[in-house]
Design an enzyme around this catalytic site. Structure first.
Site, short mmCIF file in Angstrom:
data_model
loop_
_atom_site.label_atom_id
_atom_site.label_comp_id
_atom_site.label_asym_id
_atom_site.label_seq_id
_atom_site.Cartn_x
_atom_site.Cartn_y
_atom_site.Cartn_z
N LYS A 75 0.78 -1.24 -0.13
CA LYS A 75 0.02 0.10 -0.10
C LYS A 75 0.77 1.22 -0.08
O LYS A 75 0.32 2.23 -0.52
CB LYS A 75 -1.02 -0.10 1.21
CG LYS A 75 -2.02 -1.16 1.14
CD LYS A 75 -2.89 -1.26 2.15
CE LYS A 75 -4.04 -0.19 2.12
NZ LYS A 75 -5.06 -0.38 3.30
N ASP A 112 -9.77 4.07 1.96
CA ASP A 112 -9.91 3.59 3.34
C ASP A 112 -10.81 4.46 4.24
O ASP A 112 -11.82 3.94 5.00
CB ASP A 112 -8.79 3.11 4.03
CG ASP A 112 -8.12 1.98 3.48
OD1 ASP A 112 -8.94 0.92 3.09
OD2 ASP A 112 -7.01 1.66 3.67
#
Length: 282
Positions: A75, A112
């Site tokens: 990520k 997110d």
């Protein structure tokens, strides 16, 4: 963020990249949506070792991929490989959603924080972020997305504690004066008067160690939420519920963070509902 038009001759492909990736529920999640909306497309898990990530990303668009989700440990590293990085991905320091654009550029975003807030809004519709301080336990990548989204939502103060204090201090340095750092030993104290309390660690997850932050100071008026969703009701959420707090489990964050990517890759805004929860938990 731009949508990626599908090639009419070939069904669009999307994937989740991680190492390992077999545990990911994303294929089940996106597969449910593809079937529900009758979309000719595929979503697959791709185990990619860190040293192969750049090479894999270069070749994926030529294989018919329109985008990908990114999970641990990629990520952070995908930011350096992307051509375009959204402001929120840059601020969080990680991306979880990639779009392979028709011009060949890789567009990186982080959904997110969007997923975190959408989960609360759906399951605790009366939540008022500016009613009082928020307290976040943990300072990893997921916590950074939570901090960014809570500050954007208008919490007046954000308290944070992490076992390694320097990581919490780094978040304060980057996110500003509303962030107040507590020592790990004082994490229980930061819950006093907090109206939103978040476990952003993996503690309490099946197979991980327990979260040992005392909840004595937790107000019954607070909303408690956990990013862990295995089990759905973690010991932290069970104790918060026993103290009369409203609770929101972590599964909805996974479901909601997936929706923007699905829409951009496959051209359909998907719905997050009970059918989806059941399909992902099955």
């Amino acid at each position: 963020m731009p949508e990626t038009p599908a090639d009419p001759k070939n069904p669009p492909l999307a994937a989740v990249l991680g190492w390992p990736v077999a545990h990911s529920r994303s294929p089940r999640l996106h597969g449910h949506w593809l079937r529900r909306y009758g979309i000719e497309g595929h979503y697959v898990p791709l185990p990619v070792m860190p040293e192969h990530l750049a090479e894999v990303l270069r070749v994926m668009p030529r294989m018919g991929f329109v985008g990908a989700n990114v999970t641990i440990p990629h990520k952070e590293s995908v930011l350096a490989l992307a051509d375009v990085v959204t402001d929120r991905a840059a601020l969080i320091g990680a991306a979880n959603t990639l779009i392979f654009r028709p011009d060949g550029k890789i567009h990186a975003d982080n959904t997110d924080g969007y997923g975190f807030i959408a989960n609360i809004r759906q399951n605790a519709p009366d939540w008022i972020p500016d009613l009082g301080p928020a307290a976040v336990i943990g300072a990893g990548g997921a916590a950074r997305a939570v901090v960014a989204s809570l500050l954007e939502s208008g919490v007046p103060e954000l308290r944070i504690a992490n076992r390694t204090r320097v990581r919490a201090e780094q978040i304060k340095a980057e996110f500003g004066a509303k962030v107040v750092v507590y020592d790990w030993a004082q994490a229980g104290n930061m819950l006093e008067g907090a109206m939103t309390v978040v476990n952003a660690t993996s503690m309490g997850m099946v197979g991980k160690e327990a979260l040992r932050v005392p909840l004595d100071a937790l107000s019954p008026d607070a909303l408690a939420t956990d990013l862990v969703y295995t089990p759905l009701i973690t010991p932290f959420l069970a104790e918060a519920q026993a103290r009369d707090c409203e609770i929101v489990d972590g599964l909805g964050m996974l479901l909601h963070q997936a929706a923007p990517g699905f829409e951009r890759w496959f051209g359909q805004r998907p719905e997050v509902d009970e059918d989806l929860r059941r399909a992902v938990l099955a």
